[in-house]
Write an enzyme that holds these catalytic residues in place. Structure first.
Site, short mmCIF file in Angstrom:
data_model
loop_
_atom_site.label_atom_id
_atom_site.label_comp_id
_atom_site.label_asym_id
_atom_site.label_seq_id
_atom_site.Cartn_x
_atom_site.Cartn_y
_atom_site.Cartn_z
N ASP A 131 11.56 -0.46 30.83
CA ASP A 131 10.15 -0.16 31.06
C ASP A 131 9.95 0.40 32.47
O ASP A 131 10.77 0.15 33.36
CB ASP A 131 9.31 -1.45 30.96
CG ASP A 131 9.08 -1.89 29.53
OD1 ASP A 131 9.38 -1.13 28.58
OD2 ASP A 131 8.57 -3.01 29.34
N MET A 132 8.84 1.10 32.68
CA MET A 132 8.53 1.60 34.02
C MET A 132 7.38 0.76 34.60
O MET A 132 6.39 0.52 33.93
CB MET A 132 8.15 3.08 33.97
CG MET A 132 8.04 3.71 35.33
SD MET A 132 9.52 3.55 36.36
CE MET A 132 10.53 4.89 35.75
N ARG A 183 10.71 7.22 26.76
CA ARG A 183 9.39 6.88 26.19
C ARG A 183 8.35 7.45 27.15
O ARG A 183 8.38 7.15 28.34
CB ARG A 183 9.21 5.36 26.12
CG ARG A 183 7.77 4.95 25.76
CD ARG A 183 7.45 3.50 26.14
NE ARG A 183 8.26 2.54 25.44
CZ ARG A 183 8.54 1.32 25.93
NH1 ARG A 183 8.11 0.96 27.13
NH2 ARG A 183 9.29 0.49 25.25
#
Ligand SMILES: Cc1cc2nc3c(=O)[nH]c(=O)nc-3n(C[C@H](O)[C@H](O)[C@H](O)COP(=O)(O)OP(=O)(O)OC[C@H]3O[C@@H](n4cnc5c(N)ncnc54)[C@H](O)[C@@H]3O)c2cc1C
Length: 306
Positions: A131-132, A183
């Site tokens: 995830d970021m 993503r």
């Protein structure tokens, strides 16, 4: 906009978590966005999603751990998730946050911890999405991802980019060359105008640009959004370019636009639902409240009802 910033600011105030958790109704509200506190509570929800042709991504909630032991506990939780996915045969991968693995303490520790999870996922034929988080860790997250990507295959590990960041189109151009599975999402943190577009229109415009760049690359990417405008732009683009529905996936959050998730799956698109669980729900829950003004009224209504 002020409400959104205030809620995101509150999401970072850990002290308020214990206060909020004391209210039973607050905990009940979290079940709208958080699937449960334990891994076993979550499996039935994932089975339901799978039955409706949606895959999932497990997210164990615990951002910004305070010491190396806590980070190690998080790694072990993810190893357990990967084992349970195999045992139960649910169709799901995992999403991790590097601050959960000690990024705030030591980047090398976070890399080594993430590596342990990617190695296990690879051994089991699964996939890890990094995830970021906030823009203070964007570069180091990309650096650690690139290191992992150089040691593992395309289908072992992927990353997230946020369209509200000014730097993202250039990052996407660089990362697709690796190649890497990405993503794309809009971004959920409070960011200053120097690094992020203050105007939602610009974020959306950038989202479409990055989505087009990704889906033209031939690699399997994730288009994460509940915004019908972003979804329509994606459907229009792939139809126009003759990109097959099996070449990418839409991704949405547990508890948000379930109707749209089902509809897209019925229309033959790949849909993955991000399913968070765990005791440390506070920051995640507050970011979800911030995303939609109507969510505040949902909370207020329940406050009044007691
Ligand atoms: C699978 C997935 C993974 C993500 N991973 C990350 C990540 O790694 N890093 C990161 O910064 N962000 C992440 N996000 C969050 C993302 O950045 C956005 O904050 C969030 O998805 C809202 O943006 P949107 O594209 O849905 O569009 P918006 O313009 O925010 O919303 C469009 C519409 O969607 C609906 N909606 C959106 N959010 C909610 C909500 N919380 N409750 C109810 N309705 C809602 C509303 O109808 C709204 O009008 C992720 C999102 C998804 C779906």
């Amino acid at each position: 906009m002020v409400t959104r910033s205030a809620l995101i600011w509150l999401s970072g105030q850990e002290g308020l978590k214990d206060f909020a958790a004391r209210f039973k109704f607050f905990k009940k509200l979290t079940t709208r966005f958080v699937a449960g506190e334990t891994l076993d509570e979550v499996i039935p929800f994932i089975r339901e999603l799978n039955a409706e042709n949606c895959t999932a991504s497990f997210d164990h909630l615990n951002e910004s751990v305070g010491n190396a032991d806590e980070a190690d506990k998080e790694v072990r939780e993810y190893l357990k998730i990967l084992e349970r996915i195999d045992e139960t045969r649910v169709r799901s991968n995992v999403s991790i946050k590097l601050t959960q693995f000690g990024l705030g303490l030591d980047a090398e520790l976070a890399y080594k911890n993430a590596r342990r999870v990617v190695e296990e996922a690879k051994r089991r034929g699964n996939f890890v999405r990094v995830d970021m988080e906030g823009s203070d860790v964007t570069q180091v997250t990309i650096d650690i991802f690139k290191r992992l990507r150089s040691e593992f295959e395309l289908n072992d590990v992927g990353i997230v980019l946020q369209s509200y960041l000014r730097r993202t189109y250039a990052d996407a151009q660089e990362l697709v060359k690796l190649p890497a599975r990405i993503r794309i999402c809009k971004g959920a943190y409070n960011e200053p105008p120097e690094v992020a577009f203050p105007d939602k229109k610009e974020t959306d415009h950038n989202y479409v640009k990055v989505m087009q760049l990704l889906l033209s690359s031939g690699v399997y990417h994730g288009v994460a959004t509940h915004d019908p405008k972003m979804i329509d732009a994606t459907v229009d683009f792939v139809t126009r370019e003759g990109i097959g529905k099996e070449k990418f996936e839409f991704q949405m959050l547990y508890g948000v636009r379930r109707d749209l998730q089902r509809q897209l799956a019925r229309d033959g698109y790949n849909v993955r639902v991000y399913v968070p669980y765990g005791k440390h729900w506070y920051p995640y829950f507050m970011r979800r409240l911030a995303e939609r003004p109507a969510n505040i009224w949902f909370v207020m209504k329940n406050l009044v009802k007691g």
